[in-house]
Design a protein around this motif. Structure first.
Motif, PDB file in Angstrom:
ATOM      1  N   LEU A   1       0.936  -1.213  -0.273  1.00 41.95           N
ATOM      2  CA  LEU A   1       0.114   0.083  -0.032  1.00 41.95           C
ATOM      3  C   LEU A   1       0.937   1.314   0.000  1.00 41.95           C
ATOM      4  CD1 LEU A   1      -2.651   1.592   0.202  1.00 41.95           C
ATOM      5  CD2 LEU A   1      -2.562   1.114   2.891  1.00 41.95           C
ATOM      6  N   LEU A   2       1.951   1.346   0.841  1.00 41.87           N
ATOM      7  CA  LEU A   2       2.840   2.500   0.921  1.00 41.87           C
ATOM      8  C   LEU A   2       3.599   2.727  -0.219  1.00 41.87           C
ATOM      9  CD1 LEU A   2       4.201   4.769   2.392  1.00 41.87           C
ATOM     10  CD2 LEU A   2       5.476   2.998   3.749  1.00 41.87           C
ATOM     11  N   PHE A   3       4.293   1.593  -0.580  1.00 46.48           N
ATOM     12  CA  PHE A   3       5.261   1.712  -1.614  1.00 46.48           C
ATOM     13  C   PHE A   3       4.903   1.528  -2.927  1.00 46.48           C
ATOM     14  CE2 PHE A   3       8.005   0.224   1.972  1.00 46.48           C
ATOM     15  CZ  PHE A   3       8.925   1.222   2.300  1.00 46.48           C
ATOM     16  N   ARG A   4       4.149   0.716  -3.403  1.00 42.02           N
ATOM     17  CA  ARG A   4       3.731   0.499  -4.813  1.00 42.02           C
ATOM     18  C   ARG A   4       2.612   1.341  -5.020  1.00 42.02           C
ATOM     19  NH1 ARG A   4       8.273  -1.883  -3.912  1.00 42.02           N
ATOM     20  NH2 ARG A   4       7.307  -3.221  -2.434  1.00 42.02           N
ATOM     21  N   GLY A   5       1.411   1.126  -4.038  1.00 42.27           N
ATOM     22  CA  GLY A   5       0.115   2.171  -4.099  1.00 42.27           C
ATOM     23  C   GLY A   5       0.240   3.426  -4.300  1.00 42.27           C
ATOM     24  N   LEU A   6       0.959   3.954  -2.790  1.00 41.27           N
ATOM     25  CA  LEU A   6       0.809   5.303  -2.777  1.00 41.27           C
ATOM     26  C   LEU A   6       2.081   6.247  -3.283  1.00 41.27           C
ATOM     27  CD1 LEU A   6      -0.701   5.347   1.087  1.00 41.27           C
ATOM     28  CD2 LEU A   6      -1.880   5.989  -1.127  1.00 41.27           C
ATOM     29  N   LEU A   7       3.225   5.545  -3.133  1.00 37.59           N
ATOM     30  CA  LEU A   7       4.218   6.380  -3.681  1.00 37.59           C
ATOM     31  C   LEU A   7       4.326   6.000  -5.304  1.00 37.59           C
ATOM     32  CD1 LEU A   7       7.079   6.007  -0.862  1.00 37.59           C
ATOM     33  CD2 LEU A   7       5.530   7.701  -1.315  1.00 37.59           C
TER      34      LEU A   7
ATOM     35  N   LEU B   1      13.151   4.623  -8.002  1.00 36.33           N
ATOM     36  CA  LEU B   1      13.161   5.390  -6.580  1.00 36.33           C
ATOM     37  C   LEU B   1      12.356   4.867  -5.537  1.00 36.33           C
ATOM     38  CD1 LEU B   1      12.740   9.302  -7.889  1.00 36.33           C
ATOM     39  CD2 LEU B   1      14.770   7.956  -7.420  1.00 36.33           C
ATOM     40  N   THR B   2      11.187   4.171  -5.894  1.00 37.02           N
ATOM     41  CA  THR B   2      10.344   3.827  -4.613  1.00 37.02           C
ATOM     42  C   THR B   2      11.059   2.278  -4.432  1.00 37.02           C
ATOM     43  OG1 THR B   2       8.238   4.731  -5.541  1.00 37.02           O
ATOM     44  CG2 THR B   2       8.005   2.600  -4.041  1.00 37.02           C
ATOM     45  N   SER B   3      11.758   1.629  -5.213  1.00 38.60           N
ATOM     46  CA  SER B   3      12.318   0.429  -4.785  1.00 38.60           C
ATOM     47  C   SER B   3      13.567   0.649  -4.113  1.00 38.60           C
ATOM     48  CB  SER B   3      12.491  -0.619  -6.236  1.00 38.60           C
ATOM     49  OG  SER B   3      11.430  -0.645  -6.974  1.00 38.60           O
ATOM     50  N   SER B   4      14.370   1.742  -4.502  1.00 41.10           N
ATOM     51  CA  SER B   4      15.442   2.086  -3.579  1.00 41.10           C
ATOM     52  C   SER B   4      15.020   2.421  -2.330  1.00 41.10           C
ATOM     53  CB  SER B   4      15.916   3.189  -4.168  1.00 41.10           C
ATOM     54  OG  SER B   4      16.529   3.077  -5.614  1.00 41.10           O
ATOM     55  N   LEU B   5      13.825   3.272  -2.084  1.00 45.98           N
ATOM     56  CA  LEU B   5      13.653   3.551  -0.676  1.00 45.98           C
ATOM     57  C   LEU B   5      13.053   2.288   0.014  1.00 45.98           C
ATOM     58  CD1 LEU B   5      12.646   5.553   1.488  1.00 45.98           C
ATOM     59  CD2 LEU B   5      10.502   5.815   0.369  1.00 45.98           C
ATOM     60  N   PHE B   6      12.304   1.423  -0.807  1.00 45.44           N
ATOM     61  CA  PHE B   6      11.967   0.146  -0.115  1.00 45.44           C
ATOM     62  C   PHE B   6      13.138  -0.715   0.387  1.00 45.44           C
ATOM     63  CE2 PHE B   6      11.260  -4.592  -1.024  1.00 45.44           C
ATOM     64  CZ  PHE B   6      10.210  -4.699  -0.301  1.00 45.44           C
ATOM     65  N   SER B   7      14.132  -0.939  -0.438  1.00 42.92           N
ATOM     66  CA  SER B   7      15.395  -1.477   0.291  1.00 42.92           C
ATOM     67  C   SER B   7      16.008  -0.665   1.284  1.00 42.92           C
ATOM     68  CB  SER B   7      16.477  -1.422  -1.111  1.00 42.92           C
ATOM     69  OG  SER B   7      17.688  -2.132  -0.444  1.00 42.92           O
ATOM     70  N   PHE B   8      16.179   0.545   1.247  1.00 44.23           N
ATOM     71  CA  PHE B   8      16.721   1.327   2.351  1.00 44.23           C
ATOM     72  C   PHE B   8      15.826   1.279   3.652  1.00 44.23           C
ATOM     73  CE2 PHE B   8      16.657   5.214   4.867  1.00 44.23           C
ATOM     74  CZ  PHE B   8      17.902   5.275   5.156  1.00 44.23           C
ATOM     75  N   MET B   9      14.635   0.957   3.487  1.00 43.60           N
ATOM     76  CA  MET B   9      13.859   0.737   4.732  1.00 43.60           C
ATOM     77  C   MET B   9      13.716  -0.578   5.379  1.00 43.60           C
ATOM     78  SD  MET B   9      12.320   3.703   5.216  1.00 43.60           S
ATOM     79  CE  MET B   9      11.258   3.296   6.677  1.00 43.60           C
TER      80      MET B   9
ATOM     81  N   LEU C   1       8.590  -6.246  -7.726  1.00 44.53           N
ATOM     82  CA  LEU C   1       7.056  -6.047  -7.049  1.00 44.53           C
ATOM     83  C   LEU C   1       6.696  -4.781  -7.788  1.00 44.53           C
ATOM     84  CD1 LEU C   1       7.961  -6.444  -3.168  1.00 44.53           C
ATOM     85  CD2 LEU C   1       6.514  -7.859  -4.620  1.00 44.53           C
ATOM     86  N   GLY C   2       7.550  -3.875  -8.013  1.00 41.85           N
ATOM     87  CA  GLY C   2       7.222  -2.496  -8.630  1.00 41.85           C
ATOM     88  C   GLY C   2       6.772  -3.033 -10.088  1.00 41.85           C
ATOM     89  N   PHE C   3       7.540  -3.932 -10.689  1.00 37.64           N
ATOM     90  CA  PHE C   3       7.142  -4.090 -12.089  1.00 37.64           C
ATOM     91  C   PHE C   3       5.963  -4.924 -12.242  1.00 37.64           C
ATOM     92  CE2 PHE C   3       7.085  -7.028 -15.661  1.00 37.64           C
ATOM     93  CZ  PHE C   3       7.578  -6.683 -16.727  1.00 37.64           C
ATOM     94  N   ALA C   4       5.519  -5.583 -11.223  1.00 36.51           N
ATOM     95  CA  ALA C   4       4.310  -6.308 -10.959  1.00 36.51           C
ATOM     96  C   ALA C   4       2.989  -5.425 -11.003  1.00 36.51           C
ATOM     97  CB  ALA C   4       4.265  -7.502  -9.696  1.00 36.51           C
TER      98      ALA C   4
END
Length: 203
Positions: free
Chosen positions: A127-133, A147-155, A174-177
Motif C-alpha cells: 500500500l505504501l511503496f507501490r500503491g501510494l508512492l 526510486l520507490t524500490s530504492s526506498l523500499f530497500s533502504f527501509m 514488485l514494482g514491475f508487477a
C-alpha cells in the motif's frame, strides 16, 4: 489539482507508515507473543481503513485478478524465488529485517508473527511503496518504480551493498508487477507468497 493529489498521496503514505507501524508496536512492544489477537485486530483494522480511504480518493487500484494478472502474479513470484536462490548462491544478505526474522524464529513462531509476516506486513508495504508512492505520487512511471524500490530497500535496513541490492531487486520485481498489472493485489500476493516461502521452509 495534480500537485494536490500527489501531496495528498504522500501525506497519506506518511500517516500509513507512521500510524500502522506505531500502533502495532504499541500493542506488543516488539514481542510477537504478547497480545497476539489484539495486535492482529488493530493492525488489520488500520490497514482496512487506510485502503478504504486510498480507494475512495482513487489513489490505488485494488480489484479482482484477471487471468492475465493471475499469470503475471505466478510468473513474478517464480522469478523472485529464482532470483532469491541465485542471489544467495553468491552473496550473503544481512539487514535489520532479516536479523529481526532470525531473532523471532529462534524463539519460536507465534500466530501474530506469522500473520504479520505473511499478510499484514506485505499489505502495509505494498500500500505504501507501490500503491501510494510508485502509483499515486510517481504516476506509476519507470523513474518512480526505481526510486520507490530504492526506498523500499533502504527501509529494510541493509547492512552492506549486496544486501541493499538484494532488497532493491525484490522492490523492482514488485514494482514491475504493479506497473504492468495496475492492480495492487498482484504485487501484494507476490509479496505475501514470497514472505511465506521461507516460513514454510523453516516449519
Amino acid at each position: 489539482m495534480a500537485i494536490f493529489n500527489k501531496c495528498h498521496a504522500l501525506f497519506l503514505g506518511f500517516l500509513v507508515f507512521a500510524i500502522v507501524g506505531a500502533a502495532g508496536y504499541s500493542v506488543n512492544q516488539g514481542d510477537y507473543f504478547q497480545h497476539q489477537y489484539t495486535f492482529i485486530v488493530v493492525k488489520s483494522l488500520l490497514l482496512c481503513l487506510s485502503i478504504g480511504y486510498a480507494r475512495w480518493f482513487d489513489m490505488i487500484s485494488f480489484g479482482v485478478l484477471s487471468k492475465k494478472q493471475l499469470l503475471l502474479f505466478i510468473g513474478i513470484f517464480l522469478l523472485t524465488v529464482l532470483v532469491n536462490i541465485g542471489y544467495h548462491a553468491f552473496f550473503s544478505v544481512a539487514s535489520g529485517a532479516s536479523a529481526q526474522h532470525l531473532e523471532k524464529t529462534s524463539n519460536g513462531l507465534s500466530l501474530s508473527f506469522i500473520v504479520n509476516v505473511t499478510v499484514l506486513a506485505p499489505i502495509h508495504e505494498e500500500l505504501l511503496f507501490r500503491g501510494l508512492l510508485q502509483g499515486a505520487f510517481f504516476d506509476n512511471s519507470w523513474l518512480g518504480l526505481v526510486l520507490t524500490s530504492s526506498l523500499f530497500s533502504f527501509m529494510h535496513e541493509p547492512y552492506d551493498v549486496p544486501s541493499f541490492f538484494y532488497y532493491l531487486l525484490g522492490g523492482l520485481l514488485l514494482g514491475f508487477a504493479y506497473k504492468k498489472s495496475q492492480n495492487l493485489w498482484v504485487s501484494t500476493l507476490v509479496h505475501m507468497f514470497y514472505n511465506a516461502w521461507p516460513l514454510l521452509y523453516y516449519l
